[in-house]
Structure formats: structure tokens, C-alpha cells
Design a protein around this motif. Structure first.
Motif, PDB file in Angstrom:
ATOM      1  N   GLU A  28       0.822  -1.080   0.137  1.00 23.28           N
ATOM      2  CA  GLU A  28       0.090  -0.048  -0.003  1.00 23.28           C
ATOM      3  C   GLU A  28       0.736   1.279   0.013  1.00 23.28           C
TER       4      GLU A  28
ATOM      5  N   LEU B 155      -3.622   0.399  -3.318  1.00 25.39           N
ATOM      6  CA  LEU B 155      -3.425  -1.045  -2.895  1.00 25.39           C
ATOM      7  C   LEU B 155      -2.713  -1.513  -4.048  1.00 25.39           C
TER       8      LEU B 155
ATOM      9  N   GLN C 161      -7.062   0.206  -8.585  1.00 21.31           N
ATOM     10  CA  GLN C 161      -6.657  -0.096  -7.091  1.00 21.31           C
ATOM     11  C   GLN C 161      -6.402   1.208  -6.455  1.00 21.31           C
TER      12      GLN C 161
ATOM     13  N   PRO D 182      -5.025   1.744   2.452  1.00 20.56           N
ATOM     14  CA  PRO D 182      -5.514   0.791   1.565  1.00 20.56           C
ATOM     15  C   PRO D 182      -5.473  -0.519   2.108  1.00 20.56           C
ATOM     16  N   GLU D 183      -4.595  -1.260   2.362  1.00 19.52           N
ATOM     17  CA  GLU D 183      -4.200  -2.730   2.788  1.00 19.52           C
ATOM     18  C   GLU D 183      -5.267  -3.057   3.823  1.00 19.52           C
TER      19      GLU D 183
ATOM     20  N   LYS E  91     -10.922  -6.691  -6.293  1.00 21.24           N
ATOM     21  CA  LYS E  91     -10.407  -5.412  -5.921  1.00 21.24           C
ATOM     22  C   LYS E  91     -10.946  -4.104  -6.425  1.00 21.24           C
TER      23      LYS E  91
END
Length: 332
Positions: A69, A93, A109, A126-127, A277
């Protein structure tokens, strides 16, 4: 071919934190559907540690550099990308390669940095937010008014899950390894935090729920927790495993699973196809970004390190002394 060079952190060989080396490499080329991001900061996560040890190889075609991320600025856009332009500030991500000055990422993403967040705060969103949303809401179908037990409440995943589920009307319980960490969990919204070193969370949860149990458990511990989790679940409850810090093997009496109609599932985010995603990103934008911008949910940033000090960031990650997220600052 791109002939520009960049600084990045590579895994010189599988091993301890000292195998992380600051090196120079060529800036990655773009393929269709990707953007190139000049990285401002990169999140440090448990999968990076597992990859460093040689136990979590990147998927085919992904960068061998760690880092799942990032936040930064779009500096190049490939053919077919219409949603982003050069100069956009985004968090993303990645499929790997975040510990670097430049990183190529599928445009789908990427998300605009939520208003009010710094570059370092945005990098650690993000992650964990993709993971928590996918497991609790896409996989698990968590609903307002239900109850959730989160193990590892002060991890990046834990602090995110507590805040997000609480903001969406869920009663959240959690476990943590010290009274200080339990207090931090309750300040983030948990109705009760259990110090697993001094109390049996199975007994505490039985008492807290009047013997009914919780609707869902998010677990990253595994091992002997698996059988204990089953005891904590209510009828038609869901156990979701996202990691196995105590190992992935367990002895379980499945009679309770059958009698209580339980569901046991799990997932890894990195292996999900782009379409999944992309769906998660859109749902985060619609449902979660407004909560972040309203201050109802916020990434908990514990500490930041310069990119050249990546090894020290991994030492901290493995010590489990942190509350929240760890970030690398990437200087241009």
C-alpha cells in the motif's frame, strides 16, 4: 523501456530484518490499465514480514519488492486509463513494489486521498481497509445491529475493524495483549476489550453475550484459537480467518459447527482478481471514504521510518509493541 532509476528496498535473501537493503533499480514500465505513482509514503504490513522470510511469494507478474500500500502522486498514465490523470494525489493497494520511490499500480486499485489525511496517514489506509471491508462485509455479510469479536485489536487490521464496524452500527468486542492496548481498543469504539494474557476470552464472551455468543469473529491468530472461536460464536455465526500467527493447523470438534450452523471461511487479499479489488475500491469510496472525511473513522498511525530504515520498521512490526500502523516515508 524506462531508463530512469529510483531508490527502493529489496529483499536480498530470505531472512531477518537485516536482509532489507536500500538499492537502485530502474523505474518500472507501465502496462495497459496502470498508472505510475511517485510514492510519498508506504505502509508496512505483516505480509511484508512474511514475504521477507521467504514464506509469501508475490503472485506471478508482481514486483518482488515488498510493500502492499502507498500514497503519492500520479506521474504517468497508460493507455486505457480514463479515471486518473497526471497530478492526482492518490492512495493505492499495490500488487507489490511499494517500498520504492516509484510504483506501478492498476488504476482501479487507486483511490483519491480522503480529505483531511496526510500523505503518511493515507499510505496506511488501503491494505487494511480493503482487507477489513472484503472480509467483514463482502465475504461475511456483517449487518448493523450484529456483534463482532476482533482478535489482535491494536494491529492495523484490528484498529480499522473496530472503528469501521462501530461506525456502521455493530457491537465490537476485541482481544489485546495488555491493559494499555485494551484501553486503546475501547477508545476506538470497542464495547469491551479482553486482555488475553489475564482472562479467558471464551468465558468473558459467554458472560458478555448472555451465553448467546457473537455473530462474527475476525481472527488472525489461528492455532488453538480456532476451536475456542467456535465456542464463542452464536447460532449461524461466521468465523473468518485472515492469518495464522499461531499456525494454520488445529484440532476441532465439528459437531458444534453442525449444530449451530456455523460458517468458517477465510481469504487472502493479494490473490484476489482485479475485478474483486475494483469492486472493493468502489464500495470503500461510496461507504467508507465519507466516514473518514467526517472524522468517524481514522487510520491509527503509530510510527514512521525513513525508507532506509525499513529494517527497523520490521523489527517493530515483529515485536508487536505498536498500536496501529507503521509507515515508511519515501523521499524523492
Amino acid at each position: 523501456m524506462n531508463d530512469q532509476t529510483m531508490k527502493c528496498v529489496e529483499i536480498s535473501e530470505p531472512g531477518g530484518p537485516d536482509v532489507l537493503k536500500l538499492v537502485e533499480r530502474t523505474v518500472p514500465d507501465l502496462t495497459d490499465g496502470e498508472v505510475l505513482i511517485k510514492v510519498g509514503a508506504a505502509g508496512v504490513n505483516r505480509p511484508d514480514v512474511i514475504q521477507r522470510k521467504g514464506l509469501y511469494p508475490p503472485p506471478p507478474g508482481a514486483s518482488d519488492l515488498p510493500g502492499l500500500e502507498i500514497s503519492g502522486e500520479v506521474v504517468a498514465v497508460s493507455d486505457g486509463v480514463e479515471t486518473l490523470k497526471i497530478g492526482d494525489k492518490v492512495c493505492a493497494l499495490t500488487n507489490g513494489g511499494g517500498y520504492a520511490q516509484y510504483c506501478n499500480v492498476p488504476a482501479e486499485q487507486c483511490l483519491a486521498i480522503p480529505a483531511g489525511l496526510s500523505m503518511e496517514e493515507a499510505a496506511v489506509v488501503p491494505e487494511t481497509f480493503f482487507t477489513v471491508w472484503f472480509n467483514l462485509y463482502v465475504q461475511g455479510g456483517l449487518k448493523e445491529g450484529q456483534s463482532l469479536l476482533v482478535h489482535g485489536g491494536t494491529s492495523g487490521i484490528g484498529t480499522t475493524a473496530i472503528q469501521l464496524a462501530t461506525a456502521l452500527g455493530v457491537k465490537v468486542y476485541t482481544t489485546a495483549g495488555s491493559d494499555e492496548k485494551c484501553k486503546a481498543c475501547e477508545e476506538l469504539g470497542a464495547v469491551q476489550a479482553i486482555n488475553y494474557k489475564t482472562a479467558d476470552f471464551v468465558e468473558v464472551m459467554k458472560e458478555a453475550t448472555g451465553g448467546k455468543g457473537v455473530n462474527m469473529i475476525l481472527d488472525m491468530v489461528g492455532g488453538e484459537y480456532i476451536a475456542r472461536n467456535i465456542k464463542c460464536l452464536a447460532r449461524k455465526g461466521r468465523l473468518i480467518n485472515i492469518a495464522y500467527l499461531q499456525g494454520s493447523k488445529a484440532e476441532v470438534n465439528f459437531m458444534s459447527v453442525m449444530m449451530k450452523q456455523l460458517q468458517i471461511t477465510g481469504s487472502t487479499l493479494r490473490q484476489q482478481p482485479l475485478a474483486v479489488k475494483s469492486q472493493i475500491a468502489q464500495e470503500l469510496k461510496d461507504t467508507v471514504w465519507p466516514l473518514i472525511e467526517a472524522g468517524k473513522v481514522k487510520p491509527v498511525l503509530h510510527s514512521s521510518f525513513d525508507m532506509g530504515d525499513a529494517a527497523q520498521s520490521h523489527v517493530l512490526m515483529e515485536s508487536s509493541q505498536h498500536i496501529g500502523k507503521i509507515v515508511l516515508k519515501v523521499e524523492s
